[in-house]
Structure formats: structure tokens, C-alpha cells
Design an enzyme around this catalytic site. Structure first.
Site, PDB file in Angstrom:
ATOM      1  N   THR A 135       0.818  -1.202   0.000  1.00 14.07           N
ATOM      2  CA  THR A 135       0.000   0.000   0.000  1.00 14.07           C
ATOM      3  C   THR A 135       0.859   1.263   0.000  1.00 14.07           C
ATOM      4  OG1 THR A 135      -1.582   1.267   1.347  1.00 14.07           O
ATOM      5  CG2 THR A 135      -0.094  -0.178   2.520  1.00 14.07           C
ATOM      6  N   ASP A 136       0.287   2.370  -0.473  1.00 14.09           N
ATOM      7  CA  ASP A 136       1.012   3.635  -0.406  1.00 14.09           C
ATOM      8  C   ASP A 136       1.057   4.199   1.011  1.00 14.09           C
ATOM      9  OD1 ASP A 136      -1.643   4.444  -0.142  1.00 14.09           O
ATOM     10  OD2 ASP A 136      -1.595   5.908  -1.766  1.00 14.09           O
ATOM     11  N   GLU A 137       0.285   3.616   1.925  1.00 15.40           N
ATOM     12  CA  GLU A 137       0.257   4.117   3.298  1.00 15.40           C
ATOM     13  C   GLU A 137       1.587   3.900   4.025  1.00 15.40           C
ATOM     14  OE1 GLU A 137      -3.359   3.599   5.606  1.00 15.40           O
ATOM     15  OE2 GLU A 137      -4.380   2.908   3.806  1.00 15.40           O
ATOM     16  N   TYR A 161      -1.596  -0.443  11.074  1.00 15.01           N
ATOM     17  CA  TYR A 161      -1.750  -1.126   9.787  1.00 15.01           C
ATOM     18  C   TYR A 161      -0.602  -0.819   8.846  1.00 15.01           C
ATOM     19  CZ  TYR A 161      -3.078  -1.524   4.890  1.00 15.01           C
ATOM     20  OH  TYR A 161      -3.055  -1.773   3.541  1.00 15.01           O
ATOM     21  N   LYS A 165       2.443  -3.228   7.244  1.00 16.59           N
ATOM     22  CA  LYS A 165       2.708  -3.413   5.819  1.00 16.59           C
ATOM     23  C   LYS A 165       4.118  -2.968   5.461  1.00 16.59           C
ATOM     24  CE  LYS A 165       0.493  -4.699   2.945  1.00 16.59           C
ATOM     25  NZ  LYS A 165       0.340  -6.070   2.389  1.00 16.59           N
TER      26      LYS A 165
END
Length: 355
Positions: A135-137, A161, A165
Site C-alpha cells: 500500500t502507499d500508506e 496497519y 505493511k
């Protein structure tokens, strides 16, 4: 060439789009491994589950013995690792589960894949790929209005979260550098589209509006996200899997930066057009907008630079935000039974019956 692709998390939102794409648009065999936690829904795969090229394995990626047996039985040529706990709010309430699945599970899968890969014949070993979908998060958020996340942006995760990741991304890179495992990593922006679990912004807004319930918006709704139609993402992932360069990272975005409040108002406008018969007491869907206290540590802006996908792999999203959002609303209006089964929990009972 026909290959066997092992997909983890194939009953989740992005995973089921990937599985449907592989069955409908390629000749490959697909092995879907999914533990079927709350977000795993076999109804999302009903259109392809009868294919002789589709196989389902109900298992936890943390279960090393079962993972080893699954690799041995199906002899995959390629792995697409999507299985993950992915909802930020849930990670704030209970981070340990995210560490277990996203970090321990990824480590387990990497070790099983490495042992399997090391025993392959020379030609199959060269062709093997482990594609980790992220994810870009992991990048945190952006301060300015013009800067973008690139593949070299430093990691600065904000939530349990995104931290989990980021950890899994680091593990995948380490297994490549230390052991030579042929890996690929992709980091994507916010996905939306059919079969999205209704706790997320877009499906929650649609379904709440249709029922006359409040439409919750964090803070003032000024958070900016880059929206990517899930079927565009599935095409991009297959492109990376089959044409990407080993060891490389590819950012996948939809070129659609929108403030959350603008997304909610756009959905209200579409519903005015497509579902004009409103619940009792509702004269306009936008009246249901309800601003609520902001999420702790909420990132303000995400935006992806997907130019590497375009220049190296020739991928571009097919959907604009306007076309993708209209398709999404139309899908939810046409598939109220799927929505009802998720909302009342019957999809889980059906899941247990199918097993």
C-alpha cells in the site's frame, strides 16, 4: 505459457478482482488461499468458482505446515501475496492481529516459498516470481500539494496497519537480497469498485445513503486520496507479475486525487440520479453527511507517481474517477443481495456451509 498462480487473500476485495481477472482473461490456473476472516467473501468469486482452473484452499498463511503442503500439491510457478489485515480503524483498536497476519504471515510465506523455490528445476527457478502487494500508506503522508510518492520515497508509516505493511515490505526485500528469492513489490493507492467491504468510505456511503443513515466523514473531510478502480489495479498487478523486473518496486495509482468530502458529495449526486426514490424523511442524500471526530494519526494526503508503470510496463488506468465511481454505484444498486448478505452476516454462514 499456461502457469499455476498461487494467490493469497483471493477472497478479499482486491484479491477477488485479481482472481476474476486471471480466470476471465488468461489461461492460467489459480490457487486461492484465504483464511476467510470477516472481509473474505466467497460470494465475490461466484462467477469464476466453477472453473476447472480455479482451486480454493481454506488456510491461514501463518500455518507453515499447510502452506508447505499447498506449495507441494499445486506446484505454483508464480505467487501473488495479497493476504493482509487492511482496515486502519481496526488496526488502531487491535494492532496485534495486524502484526500476526501482515508480518508473521508474510515471513512464513517467504520461508515456505524460498524452500520450495530452492528445489525447483533450473528453468522453473529462473521463471519463479514472488509478488508482494502492498500500500502507499507505508510512505506516511505528503506535506505539499504537488509532491508525489515515488518508489524511492522514505517509509514513514503512521498507523499500526501501515507499520505492519511497511514491515512486510522490508522482509520481502531482505529475502531477495539475502537469499536471492525473485521478488516484485507493488504499492497502490486507495482502491474502490465492486465487492468492496462496506466498512470502507465509498461502499459505506452508498449503503448508508440508501438506508437513510448518517454518512460519517472524519474531521472536515479534507483528507486527500488518490483513487484507483480495483479492476484497473488487477490489470496492473498482472502486468507487474508477468513483465516486471525482479527486485523492483512499482507504484500503482489512479491519477485521481480527491478530498474525502468531495467523494461523498459525488456519491450523493450519483445517487440522486440513479436512485431518486429516497428513504422516508430524506429529501436530499447530502443532508445525511455527518462530520465526526477525526481518526487518531490520520494521514492528510496520499498521491502516487505511477510514471514508472507507464514508462516501463505501458500500463495506464482505463477508468477516470467519474466513470469508475458511476460503475461502482451502479454495481451496488444492482447487487443489493450481496450487500445484504454482508450487512446481516449471512455471507459468513454461507462461507462455513461451502467449506
Amino acid at each position: 505459457m499456461k502457469k499455476t498462480i498461487l494467490v493469497t487473500g483471493g477472497a478479499g476485495f482486491i484479491g477477488c478482482a485479481v482472481v476474476r481477472h486471471l480466470i476471465n482473461n488468461t489461461d492460467h490456473t489459480v490457487v486461492n488461499i484465504d483464511e476467510l476472516t470477516y472481509a473474505g467473501n466467497l460470494e465475490s468469486l461466484a462467477s469464476v468458482s466453477g472453473s476447472i482452473r480455479y482451486h480454493f484452499v481454506h488456510a491461514d498463511i501463518c500455518d507453515r505446515q499447510t502452506m508447505t503442503q499447498t506449495f507441494a500439491e499445486f506446484q505454483p510457478d508464480l505467487v501473488m501475496h495479497l493476504a493482509a489485515e487492511s482496515h486502519v480503524d481496526r488496526s488502531i483498536d487491535g494492532p496485534a492481529e495486524f502484526i500476526q497476519t501482515n508480518v508473521v504471515g508474510t515471513c512464513t510465506l517467504l520461508e515456505v516459498a524460498r524452500a520450495y523455490w530452492s528445489e525447483l528445476s533450473a528453468d522453473r527457478k529462473v521463471a519463479f516470481r514472488f509478488h508482494h502487494i502492498s500500500t502507499d500508506e507505508v510512505y506516511g503522508d505528503l506535506d505539499g500539494t504537488d509532491d508525489l510518492f515515488t518508489e524511492s520515497t522514505p517509509y514513514a508509516p503512521s498507523s499500526p496497519y501501515s507499520a505492519s505493511k511497511a514491515s512486510s515490505d522490508h522482509l520481502v526485500r531482505a529475502w531477495h537480497r539475502t537469499y536471492g528469492l525473485p521478488v516484485l513489490i507493488t504499492n497502490c493507492s486507495n482502491n474502490y469498485g465492486p465487492y468492496h467491504f462496506p466498512e470502507k468510505l465509498i461502499p459505506l456511503t452508498i449503503l448508508n445513503a440508501l438506508e437513510g443513515k448518517p454518512l460519517p466523514v472524519y474531521g472536515k473531510g479534507e483528507q486527500v486520496r488518490d483513487w484507483l478502480y480495483v479492476e484497473d489495479h488487477a490489470r496492473a498487478l498482472y502486468k507487474v507479475l508477468t513483465e516486471g523486473k525482479v527486485g523492483e518496486t512499482y507504484n500503482i495509482g489512479g491519477h485521481n486525487e480527491k478530498q474525502n468530502i468531495d467523494v461523498v458529495y459525488a456519491l450523493c449526486a450519483l445517487l440522486e440520479e440513479l436512485a431518486p426514490s429516497k428513504p422516508e424523511g430524506v429529501t436530499a442524500y447530502k443532508e445525511l453527511v455527518n462530520f465526526v471526530s477525526d481518526r487518531p494519526g490520520h494521514d492528510h494526503r496520499y498521491a502516487i507517481d505511477a510514471s514508472k508503470m507507464a514508462s516501463e510496463l505501458g500500463w495506464q488506468p482505463e477508468e477516470t474517477f467519474a466513470t469508475g465511481l458511476r460503475k461502482t454505484v451502479q454495481w451496488y444498486l444492482a447487487n443489493r443481495q450481496w450487500c445484504q448478505h454482508v450487512q446481516d452476516g449471512s455471507y459468513q454462514r454461507q462461507r462455513l456451509g461451502a467449506l
